[in-house]
Design a protein around this motif. Structure first.
Motif, mmCIF file in Angstrom:
data_model
loop_
_atom_site.group_PDB
_atom_site.id
_atom_site.type_symbol
_atom_site.label_atom_id
_atom_site.label_comp_id
_atom_site.label_asym_id
_atom_site.label_seq_id
_atom_site.Cartn_x
_atom_site.Cartn_y
_atom_site.Cartn_z
ATOM 1 N N GLY A 65 -11.685 4.777 3.795
ATOM 2 C CA GLY A 65 -12.618 5.458 4.683
ATOM 3 C C GLY A 65 -14.049 4.936 4.619
ATOM 4 O O GLY A 65 -14.696 4.747 5.659
ATOM 5 N N VAL A 105 -11.272 -0.173 -0.657
ATOM 6 C CA VAL A 105 -11.942 0.991 -0.077
ATOM 7 C C VAL A 105 -11.392 1.267 1.316
ATOM 8 O O VAL A 105 -11.347 0.360 2.158
ATOM 9 C CB VAL A 105 -13.468 0.722 0.019
ATOM 10 C CG1 VAL A 105 -14.193 1.953 0.537
ATOM 11 C CG2 VAL A 105 -14.026 0.289 -1.328
ATOM 12 N N HIS A 108 0.863 -1.191 0.000
ATOM 13 C CA HIS A 108 0.000 0.000 0.000
ATOM 14 C C HIS A 108 0.896 1.237 0.000
ATOM 15 O O HIS A 108 1.964 1.235 0.605
ATOM 16 C CB HIS A 108 -0.908 -0.021 1.236
ATOM 17 C CG HIS A 108 -1.955 1.047 1.204
ATOM 18 N ND1 HIS A 108 -1.674 2.363 1.506
ATOM 19 C CD2 HIS A 108 -3.269 1.006 0.875
ATOM 20 C CE1 HIS A 108 -2.786 3.079 1.366
ATOM 21 N NE2 HIS A 108 -3.765 2.289 0.980
ATOM 22 N N ALA A 132 -5.355 10.159 -4.963
ATOM 23 C CA ALA A 132 -6.802 9.944 -4.822
ATOM 24 C C ALA A 132 -7.152 9.331 -3.467
ATOM 25 O O ALA A 132 -8.329 9.261 -3.099
ATOM 26 C CB ALA A 132 -7.298 9.032 -5.940
ATOM 27 N N GLY A 184 -9.147 4.431 -4.032
ATOM 28 C CA GLY A 184 -8.888 5.862 -3.889
ATOM 29 C C GLY A 184 -10.202 6.617 -3.940
ATOM 30 O O GLY A 184 -10.747 6.835 -5.021
HETATM 31 P P1 PGA Z 1 -9.774 5.781 0.669
HETATM 32 O O1 PGA Z 1 -8.511 4.810 0.827
HETATM 33 O O2 PGA Z 1 -10.910 4.937 0.149
HETATM 34 O O3 PGA Z 1 -10.034 6.304 2.055
HETATM 35 O O4 PGA Z 1 -9.389 6.838 -0.297
HETATM 36 C C1 PGA Z 1 -8.247 3.807 -0.109
HETATM 37 C C2 PGA Z 1 -7.033 3.035 0.289
HETATM 38 O O5 PGA Z 1 -6.054 3.630 0.761
HETATM 39 O O6 PGA Z 1 -7.000 1.797 0.139
#
Ligand code: PGA
Length: 247
Positions: A229, A227, A93, A167, A206
């Motif tokens: 948040g 996903v 990640h 993103a 993102g």
């Molecule tokens: P996000 O994070 O959905 O909060 O943008 C995605 C991720 O880092 O896997």
């Protein structure tokens, strides 16, 4: 045959025992047949979460060490994640790459360890904003893929997540054309490198939210999402899962 769709939730450094109630809500809401769902919580929640997730929701870690065991304070081995109930592990990640200096070679070694332990590796790649502005996106993604995927990767043990760094957690997303361009490149690049390349699940990640999920899932070669948040609350993740199942 199209790859089996996958909705993956990355809880990052969020959640505690009280948050297990979200899993109960997801288990109740998940419209089983359309897609697979995996939640990757902080490692200490894997074992108690397994009791609540049952066979409906799969679990994953957020990182593992490249070695099987040993003197590595604070690290977790792939086999330990498996023992605690995980069948997946997120690797490489961008937050790990940035916070812990993880290189493509380290990610590949971790993925090999994950495979050896019987886990499916969700390998993350993605360009920074300056790389996108400099028109380097496709070159960066190709080289991250080449360096981060170990020998022996197959459609069964490897998932790739395209996560533009700019993103993540920002509320900004690439256009559907930009996502399509990267996913087509990834599919092409995997051929020759991975057995059954056409069956490898390619996730977009993102700022995926209930409001943009359907549009993103309609993009060719998008087989699901990673996903952050919006995976923390069943009220947000449930509609994303439903959009994927319906796509
Ligand atoms: P996000 O994070 O959905 O909060 O943008 C995605 C991720 O880092 O896997």
């Amino acid at each position: 045959m199209a790859p089996r769709k996958l909705a993956a939730g990355n809880w990052k450094m969020n959640g505690d025992l009280a948050a297990l109630a979200e899993i109960d809500a997801l288990v109740t809401a998940h419209p089983a047949p359309g897609c697979e769902v995996v939640i990757c919580p902080p490692a200490m929640l894997l074992h108690p979460m397994k009791a609540r997730a049952g066979a409906v929701i799969a679990l994953g870690g957020q990182d593992c060490h490249a070695n099987r065991s040993g003197a590595h304070t604070g690290d977790i081995a792939a086999g330990q994640l498996k023992d605690a109930g995980a069948t997946y592990v997120i690797l490489g990640h961008s937050e790990r790459r940035a916070d812990h200096g993880e290189t493509d070679a380290m990610v590949a070694a971790k993925a090999a360890a994950a495979h050896a332990a019987g886990l499916t590796a969700i390998i993350c790649v993605g360009e920074t904003e300056s790389q996108r502005d400099g028109d380097e996106t496709l070159t960066v993604i190709a080289s991250q893929l080449d360096g981060s995927i170990p020998e022996g990767a197959t459609a069964a043990n490897t998932v790739i997540a395209y996560e533009p760094v700019w993103a993540i957690g920002t509320g900004r997303t690439p256009t559907t054309d930009q996502i399509a361009e990267v996913h087509a490149l990834m599919r092409e690049r995997l051929a020759g490198k991975v057995q059954d390349a056409a069956q490898v699940r390619l996730l977009y990640g993102g700022s995926v939210k209930p409001g943009n999920a359907a549009e993103i899932f309609a993009v060719p070669d998008v087989d699901g999402a990673l996903v952050g948040g919006a995976s923390l609350k069943a009220i947000d993740f449930g509609p994303i899962i439903a959009a994927l199942a319906a796509a």
